[in-house]
Design an enzyme around this catalytic site. Structure first.
Site, mmCIF file in Angstrom:
data_model
loop_
_atom_site.group_PDB
_atom_site.id
_atom_site.type_symbol
_atom_site.label_atom_id
_atom_site.label_comp_id
_atom_site.label_asym_id
_atom_site.label_seq_id
_atom_site.Cartn_x
_atom_site.Cartn_y
_atom_site.Cartn_z
ATOM 1 N N GLY A 188 0.801 -1.215 0.000
ATOM 2 C CA GLY A 188 0.000 0.000 0.000
ATOM 3 C C GLY A 188 0.834 1.265 0.000
ATOM 4 O O GLY A 188 2.072 1.217 0.045
ATOM 5 N N MET A 248 1.266 3.652 2.305
ATOM 6 C CA MET A 248 2.088 3.827 3.492
ATOM 7 C C MET A 248 3.114 2.716 3.612
ATOM 8 O O MET A 248 4.255 2.960 4.037
ATOM 9 C CB MET A 248 1.193 3.863 4.734
ATOM 10 C CG MET A 248 1.915 4.344 5.988
ATOM 11 S SD MET A 248 2.490 6.055 5.819
ATOM 12 C CE MET A 248 3.754 6.093 7.084
ATOM 13 N N GLY A 281 0.257 2.572 13.882
ATOM 14 C CA GLY A 281 -0.131 3.895 13.412
ATOM 15 C C GLY A 281 -1.544 3.905 12.867
ATOM 16 O O GLY A 281 -1.992 4.904 12.297
ATOM 17 N N ALA A 311 0.231 5.371 18.363
ATOM 18 C CA ALA A 311 0.070 6.817 18.207
ATOM 19 C C ALA A 311 -0.709 7.103 16.935
ATOM 20 O O ALA A 311 -0.467 6.460 15.909
ATOM 21 C CB ALA A 311 1.434 7.504 18.150
ATOM 22 N N HIS A 316 -7.309 15.953 4.700
ATOM 23 C CA HIS A 316 -6.577 14.795 4.202
ATOM 24 C C HIS A 316 -7.041 14.448 2.790
ATOM 25 O O HIS A 316 -8.023 14.989 2.289
ATOM 26 C CB HIS A 316 -6.786 13.573 5.107
ATOM 27 C CG HIS A 316 -5.997 13.635 6.382
ATOM 28 N ND1 HIS A 316 -6.439 14.308 7.499
ATOM 29 C CD2 HIS A 316 -4.783 13.103 6.710
ATOM 30 C CE1 HIS A 316 -5.537 14.190 8.467
ATOM 31 N NE2 HIS A 316 -4.523 13.474 8.012
ATOM 32 N N HIS A 317 -6.351 13.498 2.206
ATOM 33 C CA HIS A 317 -6.640 13.037 0.842
ATOM 34 C C HIS A 317 -8.001 12.341 0.755
ATOM 35 O O HIS A 317 -8.579 11.933 1.771
ATOM 36 C CB HIS A 317 -5.530 12.076 0.378
ATOM 37 C CG HIS A 317 -5.297 10.951 1.344
ATOM 38 N ND1 HIS A 317 -5.996 9.770 1.303
ATOM 39 C CD2 HIS A 317 -4.448 10.850 2.403
ATOM 40 C CE1 HIS A 317 -5.586 8.968 2.272
ATOM 41 N NE2 HIS A 317 -4.648 9.603 2.959
ATOM 42 N N LYS A 350 -8.867 8.728 2.536
ATOM 43 C CA LYS A 350 -8.891 8.466 3.985
ATOM 44 C C LYS A 350 -10.296 8.068 4.408
ATOM 45 O O LYS A 350 -11.277 8.733 4.060
ATOM 46 C CB LYS A 350 -8.415 9.696 4.755
ATOM 47 C CG LYS A 350 -8.237 9.436 6.247
ATOM 48 C CD LYS A 350 -7.481 10.575 6.913
ATOM 49 C CE LYS A 350 -7.328 10.348 8.411
ATOM 50 N NZ LYS A 350 -6.571 9.107 8.707
ATOM 51 N N GLY A 375 -7.340 10.654 13.322
ATOM 52 C CA GLY A 375 -6.856 10.316 14.655
ATOM 53 C C GLY A 375 -6.021 11.426 15.260
ATOM 54 O O GLY A 375 -6.063 11.671 16.472
ATOM 55 N N THR A 376 -5.264 12.116 14.407
ATOM 56 C CA THR A 376 -4.445 13.228 14.893
ATOM 57 C C THR A 376 -5.315 14.366 15.396
ATOM 58 O O THR A 376 -5.047 14.963 16.449
ATOM 59 C CB THR A 376 -3.515 13.725 13.778
ATOM 60 O OG1 THR A 376 -2.699 12.641 13.335
ATOM 61 C CG2 THR A 376 -2.633 14.864 14.264
#
Length: 267
Positions: free
Chosen positions: A11, A13, A98, A122, A156-157, A160, A166-167
């Site tokens: 993927g 990431m 993540g 996190a 975000h893109h 998502k 989450g941030t």
């Protein structure tokens, strides 16, 4: 050298994580996992990441590489992550998580492994974001109860799947905790129609999903006459990947427990 395996290695990431491991002098790529039954099983992980052959073949299960790695990095989906966490606990491995979008029951399940496996969990592995969280705590304590309205805006893109990010939620939690508020009670995630005037204790959230935006977060403290904005913008997934690799090297030498990036960075 910390031996790292990556889940979801084919993927966006996952490919970035492969690059990050290859750039880190203290880590080595020990394995990569694709979905069970994937046609990419057996492919060279380096070629999947655009690096050329690295001599590491993609597997379609963790069982196939159980003896090859020390730390697993997982940026997948909640149920997949929890299954991989259980695998690591059963086989004496460490894990860096993540993944975002875990609900309260899933977070409770994750916490249940804190005494069984060393993990770093996190919502954002970026060094800059975690420094931003520290700044937000300071700002909230100084401003939040002095007539400042607090809003969290994130972008975000288009791919998502969870919202807010989450941030963004973590930013809201940090601010709420600094002010002695409960985000479940004071967080506002939707304003539609005649919603009335703003409650002074609200922590509002706004979400944008568009194009290829990697990740942008702004927390606004606004009052009459002035506005303070604390912003973090990511232009590449590499910032998250490098943080995850740093966390993997750190957790490789830790005992069982749930840790965050603040622990990794000494914040």
């Amino acid at each position: 050298m910390t031996r790292i395996a990556i889940v979801g290695v084919a993927g966006r990431m996952g490919r970035t994580l492969v690059n990050a491991v290859q750039q880190d002098d203290g880590a080595t790529l020990a394995g990569g996992v694709v979905e069970p039954g994937s046609s990419l099983a057996g492919a060279d992980v380096g070629e999947l990441a655009g690096l050329g052959r690295l001599g590491v073949a993609a597997a379609d299960s963790l069982e196939a590489i159980v003896d090859e790695f020390d730390v697993l990095i997982d940026f997948t989906a909640p149920r997949v992550t929890l299954a991989n966490l259980a695998f690591c606990a059963d086989h004496g491995k460490r894990i860096v998580i993540g993944t975002t979008g875990l609900d309260s029951d899933q977070l409770a399940e994750l916490d249940g492994y804190a005494d069984k496996v060393p993990m770093v969990f996190a919502p954002n592995m970026s060094v800059g974001v975690n420094l931003t969280l520290s700044l937000l705590e300071t700002a909230a304590r100084a401003l939040g109860d002095e007539g400042y309205d607090i809003e969290v805006i994130e972008a975000h893109h288009r791919h998502k799947v969870d919202s807010p990010s989450g941030t963004a939620l973590k930013m809201g939690e940090v601010v709420a905790e600094a002010l002695g508020r409960n985000l479940d009670e004071h967080g506002v995630f939707e304003r539609v129609g005649q919603c009335g005037p703003r409650d002074p204790k609200e922590i509002g959230f706004a979400t944008v999903r568009a194009g290829d935006i990697v990740g942008e977060h702004t927390v606004m403290f606004a009052t009459e006459g002035e506005r303070i904005e604390i912003t973090h913008k990511a232009s590449s997934r590499m910032t998250f990947a490098k943080g995850a690799v740093r966390a993997a090297r750190w957790v490789a030498e830790r005992s069982n427990g749930r840790y965050g990036m603040a622990d990794v960075l000494g914040l």
